[in-house]
Design a protein around this motif. Sequence first.
Motif, mmCIF file in Angstrom:
data_model
loop_
_atom_site.group_PDB
_atom_site.id
_atom_site.type_symbol
_atom_site.label_atom_id
_atom_site.label_comp_id
_atom_site.label_asym_id
_atom_site.label_seq_id
_atom_site.Cartn_x
_atom_site.Cartn_y
_atom_site.Cartn_z
ATOM 1 N N GLY A 117 4.142 25.266 29.682
ATOM 2 C CA GLY A 117 4.237 26.710 29.493
ATOM 3 C C GLY A 117 2.924 27.436 29.271
ATOM 4 O O GLY A 117 2.916 28.659 29.113
ATOM 5 N N TYR A 118 1.806 26.718 29.260
ATOM 6 C CA TYR A 118 0.501 27.335 29.011
ATOM 7 C C TYR A 118 -0.315 27.391 30.297
ATOM 8 O O TYR A 118 -0.242 26.487 31.128
ATOM 9 C CB TYR A 118 -0.282 26.545 27.962
ATOM 10 N N ASP A 119 -1.117 28.469 30.433
ATOM 11 C CA ASP A 119 -1.984 28.595 31.591
ATOM 12 C C ASP A 119 -3.172 29.475 31.243
ATOM 13 O O ASP A 119 -3.193 30.140 30.203
ATOM 14 C CB ASP A 119 -1.226 29.197 32.774
ATOM 15 N N TRP A 120 -4.169 29.476 32.134
ATOM 16 C CA TRP A 120 -5.376 30.277 31.952
ATOM 17 C C TRP A 120 -5.102 31.740 32.278
ATOM 18 O O TRP A 120 -4.496 32.056 33.298
ATOM 19 C CB TRP A 120 -6.507 29.779 32.850
ATOM 20 N N TRP A 121 -5.595 32.638 31.424
ATOM 21 C CA TRP A 121 -5.558 34.080 31.627
ATOM 22 C C TRP A 121 -6.897 34.620 31.160
ATOM 23 O O TRP A 121 -7.695 33.895 30.574
ATOM 24 C CB TRP A 121 -4.405 34.718 30.846
ATOM 25 N N MET A 122 -7.120 35.882 31.385
ATOM 26 C CA MET A 122 -8.342 36.535 30.923
ATOM 27 C C MET A 122 -7.957 37.606 29.903
ATOM 28 O O MET A 122 -6.966 38.318 30.084
ATOM 29 C CB MET A 122 -9.099 37.177 32.085
ATOM 30 N N ILE A 123 -8.761 37.693 28.850
ATOM 31 C CA ILE A 123 -8.571 38.729 27.836
ATOM 32 C C ILE A 123 -9.742 39.699 27.956
ATOM 33 O O ILE A 123 -10.903 39.296 27.872
ATOM 34 C CB ILE A 123 -8.547 38.141 26.404
ATOM 35 N N ASN A 124 -9.413 40.957 28.156
ATOM 36 C CA ASN A 124 -10.392 42.040 28.169
ATOM 37 C C ASN A 124 -10.237 42.796 26.862
ATOM 38 O O ASN A 124 -9.178 43.362 26.604
ATOM 39 C CB ASN A 124 -10.100 43.005 29.336
ATOM 40 N N ASP A 125 -11.264 42.760 26.017
ATOM 41 C CA ASP A 125 -11.191 43.491 24.756
ATOM 42 C C ASP A 125 -12.578 44.009 24.390
ATOM 43 O O ASP A 125 -13.492 43.966 25.213
ATOM 44 C CB ASP A 125 -10.595 42.619 23.647
ATOM 45 N N GLU A 126 -12.715 44.461 23.157
ATOM 46 C CA GLU A 126 -13.998 45.035 22.726
ATOM 47 C C GLU A 126 -15.134 44.015 22.740
ATOM 48 O O GLU A 126 -16.302 44.379 22.683
ATOM 49 C CB GLU A 126 -13.870 45.677 21.335
#
Length: 144
Positions: free
Chosen positions: A76-85
Amino acid sequence: MIEAPTQDDLRQIALSLIHAQQTVSEILHSELDGSKADLVLIQRALDSGVIDPEAEYTIRSLGLAFGKVFVNTESGYDWWMINDEYGRDPAIRYLQSTLTFHPQDMLLKRVERGEEINIPELYDGLRSQLREIIDGGVDGSGHR
């Protein structure tokens, strides 16, 4: 904001994983394969004394190798990107939830604080902690 990785993001992740592989190969003459056996190799590389605590890219790369093991072995886990400050960074996300973690920072923060790191224990603790959150509702509030 959580986003799917772009081709450039995937290239950067791949380059970091190659660097982690080269680091482990140079220090231990062993190969990372994305299995749980990598946890011991990452541990041995960190314990070798060869990696400078200031070598941020190398430590973050080993963190991504840690994350690769998690993605490869936990459902159930995979790579994603987080865009934050803080910028745009790879993260591991559970399904389509808000449950994410940054494996590259998990190791780096511990090294920066001078903590002893036990990679297999860190993995098991993370897996247990995430399972508790998931069992309580994916985002911790009961929302799935």
